[in-house]
Design a protein around this motif. Structure first.
Motif, PDB file in Angstrom:
ATOM      1  N   HIS A  61     119.081  24.455  81.404  1.00 41.19           N
ATOM      2  CA  HIS A  61     118.082  23.590  82.025  1.00 41.19           C
ATOM      3  C   HIS A  61     117.335  22.763  80.981  1.00 41.19           C
ATOM      4  O   HIS A  61     116.867  21.661  81.276  1.00 41.19           O
ATOM      5  N   ASP A  62     117.216  23.297  79.768  1.00 40.05           N
ATOM      6  CA  ASP A  62     116.552  22.545  78.696  1.00 40.05           C
ATOM      7  C   ASP A  62     117.306  21.254  78.409  1.00 40.05           C
ATOM      8  O   ASP A  62     116.696  20.200  78.175  1.00 40.05           O
ATOM      9  N   LEU A  63     118.626  21.319  78.430  1.00 38.92           N
ATOM     10  CA  LEU A  63     119.446  20.139  78.168  1.00 38.92           C
ATOM     11  C   LEU A  63     119.224  19.071  79.234  1.00 38.92           C
ATOM     12  O   LEU A  63     119.003  17.900  78.916  1.00 38.92           O
ATOM     13  N   TYR A  64     119.236  19.453  80.502  1.00 38.30           N
ATOM     14  CA  TYR A  64     119.123  18.467  81.577  1.00 38.30           C
ATOM     15  C   TYR A  64     117.704  17.915  81.681  1.00 38.30           C
ATOM     16  O   TYR A  64     117.513  16.751  82.019  1.00 38.30           O
ATOM     17  N   ASN A  65     116.714  18.750  81.363  1.00 39.47           N
ATOM     18  CA  ASN A  65     115.352  18.229  81.315  1.00 39.47           C
ATOM     19  C   ASN A  65     115.179  17.237  80.169  1.00 39.47           C
ATOM     20  O   ASN A  65     114.483  16.232  80.317  1.00 39.47           O
ATOM     21  N   ALA A  66     115.807  17.512  79.042  1.00 42.07           N
ATOM     22  CA  ALA A  66     115.747  16.569  77.920  1.00 42.07           C
ATOM     23  C   ALA A  66     116.403  15.245  78.308  1.00 42.07           C
ATOM     24  O   ALA A  66     115.886  14.159  77.999  1.00 42.07           O
ATOM     25  N   LEU A  67     117.545  15.308  78.996  1.00 42.86           N
ATOM     26  CA  LEU A  67     118.197  14.095  79.481  1.00 42.86           C
ATOM     27  C   LEU A  67     117.302  13.354  80.464  1.00 42.86           C
ATOM     28  O   LEU A  67     117.167  12.131  80.403  1.00 42.86           O
ATOM     29  N   LEU A  68     116.704  14.092  81.381  1.00 44.77           N
ATOM     30  CA  LEU A  68     115.857  13.488  82.404  1.00 44.77           C
ATOM     31  C   LEU A  68     114.621  12.841  81.781  1.00 44.77           C
ATOM     32  O   LEU A  68     114.270  11.704  82.115  1.00 44.77           O
ATOM     33  N   GLU A  69     113.980  13.551  80.867  1.00 43.70           N
ATOM     34  CA  GLU A  69     112.782  13.006  80.225  1.00 43.70           C
ATOM     35  C   GLU A  69     113.114  11.751  79.418  1.00 43.70           C
ATOM     36  O   GLU A  69     112.352  10.781  79.424  1.00 43.70           O
ATOM     37  N   ARG A  70     114.248  11.759  78.727  1.00 45.05           N
ATOM     38  CA  ARG A  70     114.639  10.585  77.958  1.00 45.05           C
ATOM     39  C   ARG A  70     114.912   9.403  78.879  1.00 45.05           C
ATOM     40  O   ARG A  70     114.451   8.284  78.618  1.00 45.05           O
ATOM     41  N   ALA A  71     115.650   9.635  79.962  1.00 50.30           N
ATOM     42  CA  ALA A  71     115.970   8.554  80.890  1.00 50.30           C
ATOM     43  C   ALA A  71     114.711   8.007  81.558  1.00 50.30           C
ATOM     44  O   ALA A  71     114.540   6.788  81.693  1.00 50.30           O
ATOM     45  N   LEU A  72     113.813   8.893  81.969  1.00 48.89           N
ATOM     46  CA  LEU A  72     112.581   8.444  82.610  1.00 48.89           C
ATOM     47  C   LEU A  72     111.694   7.678  81.634  1.00 48.89           C
ATOM     48  O   LEU A  72     111.056   6.690  82.011  1.00 48.89           O
ATOM     49  N   SER A  73     111.653   8.121  80.380  1.00 49.97           N
ATOM     50  CA  SER A  73     110.829   7.410  79.391  1.00 49.97           C
ATOM     51  C   SER A  73     111.373   6.012  79.134  1.00 49.97           C
ATOM     52  O   SER A  73     110.616   5.080  78.868  1.00 49.97           O
ATOM     53  N   GLN A  74     112.697   5.857  79.231  1.00 54.39           N
ATOM     54  CA  GLN A  74     113.307   4.539  79.021  1.00 54.39           C
ATOM     55  C   GLN A  74     112.922   3.557  80.118  1.00 54.39           C
ATOM     56  O   GLN A  74     112.829   2.358  79.879  1.00 54.39           O
ATOM     57  N   VAL A  75     112.731   4.056  81.326  1.00 54.80           N
ATOM     58  CA  VAL A  75     112.468   3.156  82.452  1.00 54.80           C
ATOM     59  C   VAL A  75     110.993   3.147  82.878  1.00 54.80           C
ATOM     60  O   VAL A  75     110.556   2.237  83.559  1.00 54.80           O
ATOM     61  N   ALA A  76     110.209   4.139  82.441  1.00 58.36           N
ATOM     62  CA  ALA A  76     108.836   4.285  82.921  1.00 58.36           C
ATOM     63  C   ALA A  76     107.967   3.072  82.603  1.00 58.36           C
ATOM     64  O   ALA A  76     107.174   2.626  83.441  1.00 58.36           O
ATOM     65  N   GLU A  77     108.096   2.530  81.397  1.00 59.54           N
ATOM     66  CA  GLU A  77     107.263   1.386  81.018  1.00 59.54           C
ATOM     67  C   GLU A  77     107.534   0.191  81.920  1.00 59.54           C
ATOM     68  O   GLU A  77     106.609  -0.488  82.376  1.00 59.54           O
ATOM     69  N   ALA A  78     108.815  -0.059  82.195  1.00 59.68           N
ATOM     70  CA  ALA A  78     109.162  -1.181  83.072  1.00 59.68           C
ATOM     71  C   ALA A  78     108.651  -0.938  84.490  1.00 59.68           C
ATOM     72  O   ALA A  78     108.160  -1.871  85.153  1.00 59.68           O
ATOM     73  N   LEU A  79     108.751   0.302  84.966  1.00 63.35           N
ATOM     74  CA  LEU A  79     108.268   0.612  86.309  1.00 63.35           C
ATOM     75  C   LEU A  79     106.751   0.487  86.397  1.00 63.35           C
ATOM     76  O   LEU A  79     106.215  -0.013  87.383  1.00 63.35           O
ATOM     77  N   ASP A  80     106.056   0.950  85.358  1.00 60.48           N
ATOM     78  CA  ASP A  80     104.593   0.826  85.341  1.00 60.48           C
ATOM     79  C   ASP A  80     104.168  -0.644  85.379  1.00 60.48           C
ATOM     80  O   ASP A  80     103.260  -1.029  86.121  1.00 60.48           O
ATOM     81  N   ALA A  81     104.830  -1.463  84.562  1.00 64.84           N
ATOM     82  CA  ALA A  81     104.492  -2.888  84.517  1.00 64.84           C
ATOM     83  C   ALA A  81     104.776  -3.552  85.858  1.00 64.84           C
ATOM     84  O   ALA A  81     103.973  -4.362  86.358  1.00 64.84           O
ATOM     85  N   ALA A  82     105.917  -3.209  86.466  1.00 67.56           N
ATOM     86  CA  ALA A  82     106.275  -3.805  87.748  1.00 67.56           C
ATOM     87  C   ALA A  82     105.283  -3.404  88.834  1.00 67.56           C
ATOM     88  O   ALA A  82     104.944  -4.208  89.709  1.00 67.56           O
ATOM     89  N   GLY A  83     104.790  -2.188  88.760  1.00 64.63           N
ATOM     90  CA  GLY A  83     103.865  -1.700  89.783  1.00 64.63           C
ATOM     91  C   GLY A  83     102.469  -2.273  89.688  1.00 64.63           C
ATOM     92  O   GLY A  83     101.624  -2.001  90.548  1.00 64.63           O
TER      93      GLY A  83
END
Length: 205
Positions: A61-83
């Motif tokens: 689960h540590d591996l998939y959470n690391a993948l998820l956190e990395r992917a979300l961090s890549q898109v979070a800034e764009a989503l925040d700005a769009a919102g």
């Protein structure tokens, strides 16, 4: 997404090695479409030992959470700005398109991890917080603009966010033209808002 694998035995700095493992794991998750992936397969694809994989990710689960956190961090800034758009339709459309383009470019990794039964009850607080932050902002806008209660507004946002995921997945797989997909995604999200708005009017009568 194809990672350049170093030859076996090449020593890399710890952060580079971790990123390599995440790159390879992301490829395998997208290829397989379900969790978990075999540690043996990940080690072989990354040209490392199983022991090294466990050194970086003691639990799967540590591996998939690391993948998820990395992917979300890549898109979070764009989503925040769009919102940040003041009106709901623009904010929802911009968030949907930003998410769509991320999925179309990198694949439906977030979708696969969050929806797989293997991760039920194991999604990290950090990953859940990033996702919830954007959803709460849009839910508040939906509540205020459409006259919904908060539970309905959250449901509206959840339904709406499936559109960019599915359109992005089709574009990533080459089954949907990138720009046509962006237009379709925006139209679908606005359609969800229109239905929700009518529901809010009916409830207010």
């Amino acid at each position: 997404m194809t990672s350049k694998r170093p030859r076996r035995g090449l020593r890399l700095p710890p952060q580079e090695r971790r990123e390599l493992l995440l790159d390879v794991a992301a490829e395998r998750v997208l290829e397989q479409g379900v969790l978990p992936i075999a540690v043996e397969e990940l080690a072989q694809a990354a040209r490392v030992s199983k022991a090294l994989v466990y050194r970086y990710f003691p639990e799967r689960h540590d591996l998939y959470n690391a993948l998820l956190e990395r992917a979300l961090s890549q898109v979070a800034e764009a989503l925040d700005a769009a919102g940040e758009a003041p009106d709901l339709a623009t904010a929802a459309g911009d968030v949907a398109e930003a998410y769509y383009r991320h999925v179309a470019r990198t694949g439906p990794l977030i979708q696969v991890i969050l929806r797989d039964r293997f991760m039920v009850g194991h999604v990290s607080r950090r990953a859940a917080a990033v996702r919830a932050r954007v959803a709460r902002r849009l839910a508040r806008k939906a509540r205020d603009a459409l006259g919904l209660d908060l539970r309905e507004a959250v449901a509206c946002v959840s339904i709406g966010m499936t559109m960019p995921e599915e359109c992005g997945r089709l574009a990533f797989q080459g089954e949907l033209d990138l720009e046509r997909g962006a237009l379709l995604c925006r139209e679908l999200v606005l359609g969800v808002l229109d239905v929700a708005g009518r529901r809010g009017l009916e409830a207010g009568r």
